[in-house]
Write a protein that holds these residues in place. Structure first.
Motif, mmCIF file in Angstrom:
data_model
loop_
_atom_site.group_PDB
_atom_site.id
_atom_site.type_symbol
_atom_site.label_atom_id
_atom_site.label_comp_id
_atom_site.label_asym_id
_atom_site.label_seq_id
_atom_site.Cartn_x
_atom_site.Cartn_y
_atom_site.Cartn_z
ATOM 1 N N LEU A 1 9.093 -2.511 -4.915
ATOM 2 C CA LEU A 1 8.162 -1.791 -4.046
ATOM 3 C C LEU A 1 8.090 -2.436 -2.662
ATOM 4 N N GLU A 2 8.134 -3.771 -2.612
ATOM 5 C CA GLU A 2 8.140 -4.455 -1.320
ATOM 6 C C GLU A 2 9.420 -4.156 -0.549
ATOM 7 N N GLU A 3 10.541 -4.031 -1.245
ATOM 8 C CA GLU A 3 11.793 -3.670 -0.578
ATOM 9 C C GLU A 3 11.708 -2.269 0.016
ATOM 10 N N VAL A 4 11.099 -1.343 -0.714
ATOM 11 C CA VAL A 4 10.920 0.018 -0.191
ATOM 12 C C VAL A 4 10.009 -0.009 1.027
ATOM 13 N N ALA A 5 8.886 -0.729 0.927
ATOM 14 C CA ALA A 5 7.913 -0.772 2.022
ATOM 15 C C ALA A 5 8.474 -1.441 3.271
ATOM 16 N N SER A 6 9.404 -2.366 3.106
ATOM 17 C CA SER A 6 9.977 -3.050 4.265
ATOM 18 C C SER A 6 11.173 -2.298 4.854
ATOM 19 N N GLY A 7 11.586 -1.214 4.204
ATOM 20 C CA GLY A 7 12.693 -0.426 4.717
ATOM 21 C C GLY A 7 14.064 -0.978 4.365
ATOM 22 N N LYS A 8 14.127 -1.871 3.402
ATOM 23 C CA LYS A 8 15.414 -2.474 3.020
ATOM 24 C C LYS A 8 16.247 -1.550 2.132
ATOM 25 N N LEU A 9 15.612 -0.594 1.470
ATOM 26 C CA LEU A 9 16.329 0.327 0.592
ATOM 27 C C LEU A 9 16.496 1.670 1.269
ATOM 28 N N LYS A 10 17.693 2.178 1.234
ATOM 29 C CA LYS A 10 17.986 3.508 1.762
ATOM 30 C C LYS A 10 18.449 4.374 0.590
ATOM 31 N N TYR A 11 18.111 5.637 0.638
ATOM 32 C CA TYR A 11 18.520 6.544 -0.431
ATOM 33 C C TYR A 11 18.844 7.898 0.175
ATOM 34 N N GLU A 12 19.548 8.695 -0.603
ATOM 35 C CA GLU A 12 19.857 10.055 -0.172
ATOM 36 C C GLU A 12 19.849 10.934 -1.424
ATOM 37 N N TYR A 13 19.561 12.192 -1.219
ATOM 38 C CA TYR A 13 19.507 13.136 -2.327
ATOM 39 C C TYR A 13 20.907 13.635 -2.649
ATOM 40 N N GLN B 1 2.321 2.450 3.282
ATOM 41 C CA GLN B 1 3.490 1.688 3.724
ATOM 42 C C GLN B 1 4.757 2.189 3.025
ATOM 43 N N LEU B 2 4.624 2.583 1.765
ATOM 44 C CA LEU B 2 5.777 3.118 1.031
ATOM 45 C C LEU B 2 6.219 4.453 1.613
ATOM 46 N N LEU B 3 5.256 5.284 1.970
ATOM 47 C CA LEU B 3 5.585 6.622 2.454
ATOM 48 C C LEU B 3 6.174 6.622 3.863
ATOM 49 N N GLU B 4 6.092 5.503 4.565
ATOM 50 C CA GLU B 4 6.763 5.396 5.864
ATOM 51 C C GLU B 4 8.286 5.398 5.691
ATOM 52 N N HIS B 5 8.752 4.981 4.497
ATOM 53 C CA HIS B 5 10.191 4.859 4.252
ATOM 54 C C HIS B 5 10.680 5.771 3.135
ATOM 55 N N ALA B 6 9.809 6.626 2.620
ATOM 56 C CA ALA B 6 10.192 7.566 1.567
ATOM 57 C C ALA B 6 9.599 8.932 1.891
ATOM 58 N N ASP B 7 10.304 9.972 1.494
ATOM 59 C CA ASP B 7 9.846 11.333 1.786
ATOM 60 C C ASP B 7 8.580 11.696 1.020
ATOM 61 N N THR B 8 8.551 11.359 -0.268
ATOM 62 C CA THR B 8 7.433 11.734 -1.131
ATOM 63 C C THR B 8 7.056 10.566 -2.029
ATOM 64 N N HIS B 9 5.921 10.713 -2.701
ATOM 65 C CA HIS B 9 5.518 9.703 -3.679
ATOM 66 C C HIS B 9 6.573 9.597 -4.779
ATOM 67 N N ARG C 1 0.827 -1.199 0.000
ATOM 68 C CA ARG C 1 0.000 0.000 0.000
ATOM 69 C C ARG C 1 0.869 1.260 0.000
ATOM 70 N N VAL C 2 0.304 2.333 -0.513
ATOM 71 C CA VAL C 2 1.044 3.591 -0.632
ATOM 72 C C VAL C 2 1.460 4.124 0.735
ATOM 73 N N PRO D 1 9.704 -7.622 -11.193
ATOM 74 C CA PRO D 1 10.754 -6.852 -10.519
ATOM 75 C C PRO D 1 10.235 -5.587 -9.846
ATOM 76 N N LEU D 2 9.237 -4.924 -10.433
ATOM 77 C CA LEU D 2 8.727 -3.694 -9.831
ATOM 78 C C LEU D 2 8.008 -3.985 -8.520
ATOM 79 N N THR D 3 7.226 -5.039 -8.468
ATOM 80 C CA THR D 3 6.553 -5.417 -7.224
ATOM 81 C C THR D 3 7.572 -5.770 -6.155
ATOM 82 N N THR D 4 8.613 -6.481 -6.541
ATOM 83 C CA THR D 4 9.675 -6.826 -5.602
ATOM 84 C C THR D 4 10.356 -5.569 -5.075
#
Length: 77
Positions: free
Chosen positions: A63-75, A8-16, A5-6, A58-61
């Motif tokens: 998105l699940e990585e983002v939602a679970s907090g496995k991916l970190k990013y920085e600007y 869940q994604l936004l818990e680990h990302a700043d914006t959509h 769900r969106v 691959p896209l669903t996978t």
């Protein structure tokens, strides 16, 4: 129904937008990983970090990585 769900994604990302960009880049890496396996090599890309169901793309996978907090990013500056 979109999974994950969106909210869940936004818990680990700043914006959509950030969630979409991070997931799209990771999906390309996952796709390249599977292609390199078919060619007989391990390749330079890491394997998926979440369990993958049969037929899951691959896209669903990614998105699940983002939602679970496995991916970190920085600007970049």
């Amino acid at each position: 129904m979109i999974k994950p769900r969106v909210d869940q994604l936004l818990e680990h990302a700043d914006t959509h937008y950030a969630a979409v960009v991070v997931a799209a880049r990771r999906a390309r890496q996952i796709n390249s990983y599977y292609q390199s396996l078919q060619e007989g090599g391990y390749g330079e890309y890491p394997p998926p970090m979440v369990p993958v169901a049969p037929g899951q793309g691959p896209l669903t996978t990614a998105l699940e990585e983002v939602a679970s907090g496995k991916l970190k990013y920085e600007y970049r500056s």
